[in-house]
Design a protein around this motif. Structure first.
Motif, PDB file in Angstrom:
ATOM      1  N   PHE A 163      14.318  -9.192   8.003  1.00  0.00           N
ATOM      2  CA  PHE A 163      13.132  -8.331   8.115  1.00  0.00           C
ATOM      3  C   PHE A 163      13.510  -6.880   7.802  1.00  0.00           C
ATOM      4  N   TRP A 164      14.607  -6.437   8.420  1.00  0.00           N
ATOM      5  CA  TRP A 164      15.080  -5.055   8.222  1.00  0.00           C
ATOM      6  C   TRP A 164      15.507  -4.852   6.768  1.00  0.00           C
ATOM      7  N   ASN A 165      16.245  -5.851   6.253  1.00  0.00           N
ATOM      8  CA  ASN A 165      16.753  -5.716   4.879  1.00  0.00           C
ATOM      9  C   ASN A 165      15.655  -5.841   3.818  1.00  0.00           C
ATOM     10  N   ALA A 166      14.507  -6.358   4.220  1.00  0.00           N
ATOM     11  CA  ALA A 166      13.370  -6.394   3.289  1.00  0.00           C
ATOM     12  C   ALA A 166      12.663  -5.036   3.248  1.00  0.00           C
ATOM     13  N   GLY A 167      13.138  -4.095   4.045  1.00  0.00           N
ATOM     14  CA  GLY A 167      12.581  -2.734   4.017  1.00  0.00           C
ATOM     15  C   GLY A 167      11.360  -2.552   4.889  1.00  0.00           C
ATOM     16  N   VAL A 214      11.373  -1.979   8.068  1.00  0.00           N
ATOM     17  CA  VAL A 214      11.634  -1.025   9.156  1.00  0.00           C
ATOM     18  C   VAL A 214      12.183   0.270   8.536  1.00  0.00           C
ATOM     19  N   THR A 215      11.351   1.312   8.513  1.00  0.00           N
ATOM     20  CA  THR A 215      11.731   2.636   7.980  1.00  0.00           C
ATOM     21  C   THR A 215      12.458   2.529   6.636  1.00  0.00           C
ATOM     22  N   ASP A 216      11.997   1.664   5.776  1.00  0.00           N
ATOM     23  CA  ASP A 216      12.581   1.578   4.426  1.00  0.00           C
ATOM     24  C   ASP A 216      14.097   1.419   4.448  1.00  0.00           C
ATOM     25  N   LYS A 217      14.613   0.685   5.377  1.00  0.00           N
ATOM     26  CA  LYS A 217      16.063   0.464   5.536  1.00  0.00           C
ATOM     27  C   LYS A 217      16.824   1.760   5.823  1.00  0.00           C
ATOM     28  N   LYS A 218      16.152   2.715   6.415  1.00  0.00           N
ATOM     29  CA  LYS A 218      16.825   3.989   6.697  1.00  0.00           C
ATOM     30  C   LYS A 218      16.698   4.351   8.182  1.00  0.00           C
ATOM     31  N   SER A 219      16.469   3.365   9.010  1.00  0.00           N
ATOM     32  CA  SER A 219      16.189   3.657  10.424  1.00  0.00           C
ATOM     33  C   SER A 219      17.352   4.370  11.113  1.00  0.00           C
ATOM     34  N   TYR A 220      18.587   4.068  10.711  1.00  0.00           N
ATOM     35  CA  TYR A 220      19.740   4.679  11.387  1.00  0.00           C
ATOM     36  C   TYR A 220      19.980   6.117  10.922  1.00  0.00           C
ATOM     37  N   ALA A 221      19.227   6.557   9.875  1.00  0.00           N
ATOM     38  CA  ALA A 221      19.443   7.907   9.351  1.00  0.00           C
ATOM     39  C   ALA A 221      18.459   8.920   9.925  1.00  0.00           C
ATOM     40  N   ILE A 222      17.505   8.465  10.735  1.00  0.00           N
ATOM     41  CA  ILE A 222      16.560   9.410  11.355  1.00  0.00           C
ATOM     42  C   ILE A 222      16.486   9.154  12.863  1.00  0.00           C
ATOM     43  N   LYS A 276       0.828  -1.219   0.000  1.00  0.00           N
ATOM     44  CA  LYS A 276       0.000   0.000   0.000  1.00  0.00           C
ATOM     45  C   LYS A 276       0.861   1.267   0.000  1.00  0.00           C
ATOM     46  N   GLY A 277       2.179   1.081  -0.043  1.00  0.00           N
ATOM     47  CA  GLY A 277       3.081   2.238  -0.010  1.00  0.00           C
ATOM     48  C   GLY A 277       3.267   2.794   1.385  1.00  0.00           C
ATOM     49  N   ILE A 278       2.977   1.974   2.387  1.00  0.00           N
ATOM     50  CA  ILE A 278       3.117   2.405   3.790  1.00  0.00           C
ATOM     51  C   ILE A 278       4.242   1.596   4.430  1.00  0.00           C
ATOM     52  N   MET A 279       5.002   2.255   5.280  1.00  0.00           N
ATOM     53  CA  MET A 279       6.064   1.525   5.984  1.00  0.00           C
ATOM     54  C   MET A 279       5.422   0.670   7.075  1.00  0.00           C
ATOM     55  N   PRO A 280       5.756  -0.601   7.167  1.00  0.00           N
ATOM     56  CA  PRO A 280       5.194  -1.402   8.266  1.00  0.00           C
ATOM     57  C   PRO A 280       5.606  -0.850   9.641  1.00  0.00           C
ATOM     58  N   PHE A 281       6.891  -0.588   9.811  1.00  0.00           N
ATOM     59  CA  PHE A 281       7.370  -0.073  11.103  1.00  0.00           C
ATOM     60  C   PHE A 281       8.102   1.255  10.935  1.00  0.00           C
ATOM     61  N   ALA A 282       7.804   2.219  11.819  1.00  0.00           N
ATOM     62  CA  ALA A 282       8.579   3.453  11.886  1.00  0.00           C
ATOM     63  C   ALA A 282       9.604   3.285  13.002  1.00  0.00           C
ATOM     64  N   TRP A 283      10.836   3.563  12.675  1.00  0.00           N
ATOM     65  CA  TRP A 283      11.888   3.384  13.679  1.00  0.00           C
ATOM     66  C   TRP A 283      13.033   4.350  13.382  1.00  0.00           C
ATOM     67  N   GLY A 284      13.665   4.900  14.385  1.00  0.00           N
ATOM     68  CA  GLY A 284      14.797   5.797  14.185  1.00  0.00           C
ATOM     69  C   GLY A 284      15.779   5.688  15.325  1.00  0.00           C
ATOM     70  N   SER A 285      17.058   5.655  14.995  1.00  0.00           N
ATOM     71  CA  SER A 285      18.055   5.488  16.054  1.00  0.00           C
ATOM     72  C   SER A 285      19.263   6.399  15.870  1.00  0.00           C
ATOM     73  N   SER A 286      19.173   7.395  14.949  1.00  0.00           N
ATOM     74  CA  SER A 286      20.371   8.206  14.703  1.00  0.00           C
ATOM     75  C   SER A 286      20.770   9.002  15.947  1.00  0.00           C
ATOM     76  N   ASP A 287      19.792   9.438  16.720  1.00  0.00           N
ATOM     77  CA  ASP A 287      20.123  10.234  17.901  1.00  0.00           C
ATOM     78  C   ASP A 287      20.456   9.377  19.109  1.00  0.00           C
ATOM     79  N   ASN A 288      20.085   8.120  19.067  1.00  0.00           N
ATOM     80  CA  ASN A 288      20.317   7.260  20.218  1.00  0.00           C
ATOM     81  C   ASN A 288      20.364   5.793  19.783  1.00  0.00           C
ATOM     82  N   PRO A 289      21.555   5.313  19.377  1.00  0.00           N
ATOM     83  CA  PRO A 289      21.656   3.926  18.901  1.00  0.00           C
ATOM     84  C   PRO A 289      21.230   2.911  19.962  1.00  0.00           C
TER      85      PRO A 289
END
Lengths: 296, 443
Positions: free
Chosen positions: B249-253, B255-263, B191-204
């Motif tokens: 799972f992460w590499n299938a996109g 989690v945040t389209d494989k960009k979780s560490y960038a936000i 549907k063009g929606i990310m299954p999971f929103a996740w971000g760790s750039s500010d706090n790994p």
């Protein structure tokens, strides 16, 4: 005669009294920690309890630690980038500024303005710009040029260069000011003479301007390289050395080891390596200065 | 004869007297004042305490506690000191400048107790009866060498937050195990929606939440206990398989389209609140936040990472209050700590979604619906034996340090899952050898 000696001694004592506060501060805040920092790398220490001597264990660990290698390589990338791109850019801007007669101070202030922004704020600005979902890419997409995709921090192997761009944005103004100040001291009659002899713009830069700027360029390059091996703030603010140590530098690594990692002893060994690199660089500079006449 | 010397001495002596008298009227004089009724009032001094705004709304209960204490003890001044992070606090401790009362997570508290920076609290526990209603597992997070060294601040769990409206509109159901999750996420992505929103750039460190949820779901509460403190190894095939699953799972996109560490975490929350992502892994502490998106938010237990497993809610304590061993007024600090259990403070904590780990009637409090639901969900899970253990409260310190800094190495394939877990196991063994693990008997 005795009276003169007494006065002289009193004068000396007074001098020492004035020096004493600064001297004591230096002894306790600089000298003693510096001497201790030569001991701590050879201890196991969590930063809280008393350090215990562990011989060369940390030294051996240093050579088996792949993160140290990756961090060292990133410091080299940092140095190579800073001595090329921002320095050339700063030289180019300083050259142009030197040519204009009006508004030079205004342009100088504009270029230097980013240098007075704190690293935390500058880093946050670039994090917003690099945000893959709401930053530059989002607006490029809105503008109909979505095919231009700026990776920002999304490709780990390129992240270090995008942090460097942010760092350059913040710091290149200082180099512009240095080089412009040096250029204004250049002997203009040499340029005039070269022009009369038919030299082109590039030849004038290469044979007249650059040789006169050499002392400044040497010191700017030297300071840039030394700063590069201490690179910390922008990396720490933007990525914390991540992801997966892709932007790790020696400074961010030993900071993390010493604080959250609770391995202050080993962290001190990594810091000692960094000091050793700085000493080697200064020795190389000393050699060039003495043997090659690259005086400042 | 130089007559100036005696004069100089006199001036110095006078200056010393003034300096000493000035000191004696400052914070640590301990002088006694008589009150209006002629009764002997308590000593007058200043206690240094953590800044009540350190965690924003989440730490506002501290102010309630301080106000209650200052009302009862007008001669004792509370000076709020900001320690912006644990590194600052560590430096303050070593230099003898730390506050009398401190906030500290369990593993740091244990390290510092061993280095004699924290005071044992057993006598105060007995005097005030703090553990009469306190959950034993929570108290045990602050037990070292059979000594109570702190008061657990709150308890918290990891949950699944999801866009209820989106799920209803699309006829999706909440996954409870890995198979259901893997059946759902491709539909969301289509549907063009990310299954999971996740971000760790500010706090790994937040990547630790995934590992915590995964191991609890795969091993269950008892197995997780054994993994953290017992014989189960990090190289156990079930753990290897589970971590590999997350990497895939992460590499299938998903989690945040494989960009979780960038936000950052905040950025990822924005993705969720703007409807660009369907789910988030989150903590119960965030349920009190006043987010007002144009859709309904709900939450559930995080799905088990086992094919046909049942969900487990990992629980832990988010931090604790400890007394500085160098404090000159430990008894007064203990009395201040006692205010932590006053009804007003208990209520303030619960209203912010960070309940104190004590048995109390939350139904009588005016809590936000989300917070009430979370507390009910946690209580039900605990009754059914479906509450597990978070790594940051119970994991071996060296292991936790890697979980909080180096998990991206796995999903970015900088190392193999096997090698990464072997390193964790080695670190666990080091912690076992140095007796730095959470005692199995204390779970």
């Amino acid at each position: 005669m005795a009276e003169v000696k007494k006065r002289s001694r009193l004068k000396n004592a007074r001098g020492w009294l004035f020096v004493l506060p600064g001297l004591l501060f230096h002894i306790f805040a600089v000298a003693i920690p510096a001497v201790l920092s030569l001991y701590l790398p050879f201890t196991e220490w969590n930063g809280l309890s008393m350090p215990t001597f562990n011989g060369l264990d940390n030294f051996k660990q240093l050579f088996h630690d792949s993160i140290v290698g990756a961090a060292f390589l990133n410091n080299i990338k940092w140095a190579l980038f800073w001595v090329t791109v921002p320095t050339l850019f700063a030289f180019f801007l300083a050259y142009l500024l030197n040519k204009i007669k009006r508004g030079q101070t205004v342009y100088q202030s504009i270029y230097f303005s980013t240098s007075i922004i704190t690293v935390t704020v500058a880093g946050q600005i670039w994090l917003w710009l690099y945000n893959p979902f709401s930053g530059m890419n989002f607006y490029l997409d809105k503008a109909g040029v979505g095919f231009i995709d700026i990776p920002g921090l999304t490709i780990p192997s390129l992240s270090i260069f995008f942090v460097l761009i942010a760092d350059m944005w913040k710091g290149f103004g200082g180099n512009v000011v240095w080089l412009l100040a040096a250029m204004t001291q250049n002997d203009k009659s040499l340029e005039e003479a070269a022009k009369i002899d038919g030299a082109g713009r590039f030849r004038i830069i290469w044979n007249i301007i650059l040789p006169q700027l050499r002392p400044t360029l040497v010191i700017v390059t030297m300071l840039t390289v030394l700063n590069s091996f201490g690179a910390f703030e922008m990396v720490y603010v933007m990525t914390g050395g991540g992801p997966a140590h892709a932007t790790e530098t020696l400074s961010t690594y030993y900071y993390k080891l010493s604080t959250t990692g609770r391995q202050a002893g080993y962290g001190s060994m990594v810091a000692l390596l960094q000091t050793f690199i700085a000493v080697v660089l200064i020795a190389v500079y000393g050699y060039l200065r003495k043997k090659k006449g690259w005086d400042v | 004869m130089n007559h100036r010397f005696p004069k100089l001495l006199t001036v110095l002596a006078l200056a010393s007297v003034f300096a000493l008298s000035a000191c004696s009227s400052s914070s640590k004089d301990g002088k006694a004042n008589g009150d209006a009724n002629g009764q002997e009032a308590e000593e007058s001094f200043t206690l240094k305490v953590p800044d009540a705004e350190i965690w924003g709304e989440e730490s506002s209960a501290l102010q309630t506690m301080y106000d209650a204490y200052e009302d009862k003890h007008p001669n004792i001044k509370l000076e709020q000191v900001t320690m912006k992070d644990d590194q600052t606090l560590a430096a303050a401790l070593v230099s003898g400048e730390a506050t009398d009362l401190m906030l500290m997570d369990p593993s740091a508290a244990k390290e510092r107790y061993k280095s004699n920076y924290l005071a044992p609290l057993d006598a105060y526990y007995s005097k005030y009866g703090w553990d009469a209603t306190m959950y034993k597992w929570a108290k045990n997070a602050y037990v070292e060498d059979d000594k109570a060294i702190g008061i657990p601040w709150n308890y918290e769990g990891l949950i699944l937050m999801y866009n209820e409206s989106m799920f209803k509109d699309n006829g999706w159901t909440i996954p409870t195990d890995y198979d259901e999750l893997m059946a759902l996420v491709p539909k969301i992505k289509a549907k063009g929606i990310m299954p999971f929103a996740w971000g760790s750039s500010d706090n790994p460190g937040v990547d630790d939440w995934w590992v915590t949820s995964i191991v609890n779901g795969v091993l269950g509460p008892d197995g997780t206990k054994q993994l953290f403190s017992g014989d189960t190894k990090w190289t156990d095939p079930s753990i290897v398989e589970a971590i590999q699953r997350y990497s895939d799972f992460w590499n299938a996109g998903y989690v945040t389209d494989k960009k979780s560490y960038a936000i950052s975490q905040d950025d990822s929350m924005q993705l969720f609140l703007t409807g660009k992502a369907a789910m988030r892994l989150d903590g119960t502490w965030s349920l009190a936040a006043d987010n007002e998106p144009d859709f309904d938010i709900d939450f559930a237990q995080f799905p088990s990472w086992k094919n046909d497993g049942t969900p487990v809610i990992p629980l832990g304590v988010g931090g604790g209050l400890v007394i500085n061993a160098q404090s000159e007024h430990k008894d007064a600090v203990a009395e201040l700590l006692n205010e932590f259990f006053s009804p007003e403070v208990v209520k303030t904590m619960a209203q912010h979604g960070i309940p104190e780990p004590i048995e109390t009637d939350y139904g009588a409090m005016d809590l936000k619906p989300n917070v009430s639901k979370a507390l009910d969900m946690i209580n039900d899970a605990a009754k059914e034996g479906k509450s597990g253990y978070v790594a940051w409260s119970y994991g071996p310190p060296r292991v936790v340090q890697v979980l909080e800094s180096d998990f991206p190495s796995v999903y970015l394939k900088k190392t193999t899952v096997e090698a990464w877990l072997a390193d964790l196991q080695q670190k666990k063994e080091q912690d076992v050898a140095e007796n730095r693990i959470f005692d199995l008997a204390n779970y």
